[in-house]
Write an enzyme that holds these catalytic residues in place. Structure first.
Site, PDB file in Angstrom:
ATOM      1  N   ASP A   1      40.237  36.603  39.825  1.00  0.00           N
ATOM      2  CA  ASP A   1      40.010  36.950  41.004  1.00  0.00           C
ATOM      3  C   ASP A   1      39.650  38.499  40.908  1.00  0.00           C
ATOM      4  O   ASP A   1      40.192  39.180  40.562  1.00  0.00           O
ATOM      5  CB  ASP A   1      41.334  36.828  41.878  1.00  0.00           C
ATOM      6  CG  ASP A   1      41.015  37.003  43.256  1.00  0.00           C
ATOM      7  OD1 ASP A   1      39.866  37.393  43.559  1.00  0.00           O
ATOM      8  OD2 ASP A   1      42.095  36.826  44.158  1.00  0.00           O
TER       9      ASP A   1
ATOM     10  N   ASP B   1      34.224  34.967  44.607  1.00  0.00           N
ATOM     11  CA  ASP B   1      34.965  36.113  43.737  1.00  0.00           C
ATOM     12  C   ASP B   1      36.044  35.386  42.739  1.00  0.00           C
ATOM     13  O   ASP B   1      36.811  36.348  42.280  1.00  0.00           O
ATOM     14  CB  ASP B   1      35.388  37.104  44.539  1.00  0.00           C
ATOM     15  CG  ASP B   1      36.443  36.519  45.592  1.00  0.00           C
ATOM     16  OD1 ASP B   1      36.607  35.453  45.806  1.00  0.00           O
ATOM     17  OD2 ASP B   1      37.120  37.546  46.193  1.00  0.00           O
ATOM     18  N   GLU B   2      36.086  34.154  42.749  1.00  0.00           N
ATOM     19  CA  GLU B   2      37.157  33.592  41.947  1.00  0.00           C
ATOM     20  C   GLU B   2      37.036  32.519  41.339  1.00  0.00           C
ATOM     21  O   GLU B   2      36.172  31.535  41.855  1.00  0.00           O
ATOM     22  CB  GLU B   2      38.480  33.586  42.732  1.00  0.00           C
ATOM     23  CG  GLU B   2      38.506  32.819  43.952  1.00  0.00           C
ATOM     24  CD  GLU B   2      39.564  32.646  44.764  1.00  0.00           C
ATOM     25  OE1 GLU B   2      40.800  32.426  44.178  1.00  0.00           O
ATOM     26  OE2 GLU B   2      39.619  32.417  46.093  1.00  0.00           O
TER      27      GLU B   2
END
Length: 416
Positions: free
Chosen positions: A11, A105-106
């Protein structure tokens, strides 16, 4: 090869804001709030510095200003962040073939059968290598949390509860301790409303659910959520994560919405916005070699429950902007009573199927349109959508494509 399943959840910390700070060094160390566009009042991402002052995602700009008087608001650079996500995907796929990009984003990376362990003695060491590779590829200012566990729920939980730029493993030795202290806001699959319902019963941590029987909880949460909560109490994956194992041959629908920072009641303006959104939708549909026959449109007013929507299921398939616009605007929208001013627009083309599996039309005009759009798409592929544009959009501000955090069109954006 490992003896038991091992999942890493990576993350990136404060992704949108961090990437802007990486790109613009003068922003580093300063509170930054990312908004969708100039004039928009909702913070969609906050830098680490802004978060420390209490600014959260979803915070109104004026409230963020009170918490952080020196905050700098910057419009989101969606293409820039998407490009960075593609670099992240390449890093992860170089380590394991089993990668799921969960949001911009992860990502989840299953390293259970990963030969990379021949060179790294433990999951913790591999996580440290990944953190270094991310800095090498995206920049020194970019940091990430990495959670490690035997399933996706616990791996994601590990990254959620650990401090920025750290690695945390949840294993059999500490799992129950974590489940008895972690807050539901850090548990994937439990939304705000469900958190509030649990709080009314005095349940603030997953482990507490073990002390309730399913019949005790069912009147409050229903049969589906009782089962889900029971799984979470023991650290098992909920439905939202189990869905990741489902594979789709192709996307079933493509949609686009936009919320304005003012209301719209000018017909020419509304017409232009709807056409702009449909241009993006149909371009994506053609890029994936699909066509659809379900046209959907929804409008929202600025006051309370002001909403209107309409849809039509066609007996044939479409994929051109002119076709979708004719149905959505001239026919569906044309029948609306226009009893409120519009602040949010949403359109969708659904029931998608591969073009080569749909009944083909014999109308010469359709084939002429297809050739025109194919030629336009080649230019758009090279120089960007709206390089060529309809006369309806000339000398107008263009609504550019954007990618949301949990981007529903990831198959289109990232490939399989």
């Amino acid at each position: 090869m490992l003896d038991k399943p091992t999942i890493l959840h990576i993350d990136i910390n404060s992704y949108f804001a961090t990437m802007m700070q990486q790109e613009v060094p003068s922003l580093r160390g300063k509170p930054v709030g990312i908004v969708k566009d100039i004039g928009r009042s909702c913070v969609i991402a906050a830098s680490k510095e802004a978060k420390k002052l209490g600014v959260k995602t979803g915070c109104r700009a004026k409230d963020a200003k009170k918490l952080a008087p020196n905050i700098i608001f910057i419009p989101a650079q969606f293409d820039f962040c998407l490009s960075a996500t593609k670099k992240l995907k390449a890093i992860f796929e170089n380590i394991s073939p089993d990668v799921h990009i969960y949001s911009l984003d992860e990502a989840f990376v299953d390293v259970t059968h990963c030969q990379q362990y021949l060179y790294h003695q433990s999951p913790l060491q591999l996580a440290k290598v990944i953190q270094k590779q991310i800095k090498d590829q995206l920049g020194e200012w970019v940091t990430c949390n990495i959670g490690i566990s035997h399933n996706r729920l616990l791996a994601k939980m590990g990254s959620e509860i650990s401090p920025p730029d750290t690695v945390f493993e949840i294993n059999d030795d500490n799992k129950d301790a974590i489940l008895s202290t972690v807050e539901f806001k850090d548990v994937c699959g439990v939304g705000y409303r469900l958190q509030e319902k649990l709080k009314v019963l005095g349940i603030t941590h997953p482990y507490q659910l073990r002390f309730y029987s399913l019949p005790d909880l069912e009147p409050y949460f229903g049969p589906f959520w009782v089962e889900e909560l029971h799984r979470i109490a023991y650290g098992e994956e909920p439905h939202v994560l189990r869905l990741l194992d489902r594979t789709l041959d192709h996307m079933k629908s493509v949609g686009r919405s936009i919320t304005g920072y003012r209301v719209h009641d000018n017909e020419d303006e509304i017409k232009r916005i709807l056409f702009n959104l449909m241009e993006e939708v149909t371009y994506k549909v053609r890029r994936m070699g699909l066509a659809g026959r379900y046209v959907w449109i929804k409008l929202y007013g600025s006051e309370g429950r002001q909403r209107w929507r309409a849809h039509r299921t066609l007996p044939y398939y479409i994929r051109h902007t002119t076709e979708m616009f004719q149905i959505a605007y001239h026919e569906l929208y044309g029948a609306w009573q226009r009893d409120f001013k519009v602040i949010k627009f949403a359109v969708r083309l659904g029931m998608l199927e591969p073009l080569n599996e749909t009944p083909q039309t014999w109308f010469p005009d359709w084939h002429r349109q297809e050739k025109i759009y194919q030629a336009m798409d080649k230019i758009s592929d090279k120089y960007g959508l709206f390089t060529l544009r309809s006369g309806r959009l000339l000398n107008r501000d263009i609504i550019r494509p954007e990618v949301t955090g949990f981007f529903g069109d990831k198959t289109y954006q990232l490939g399989r």
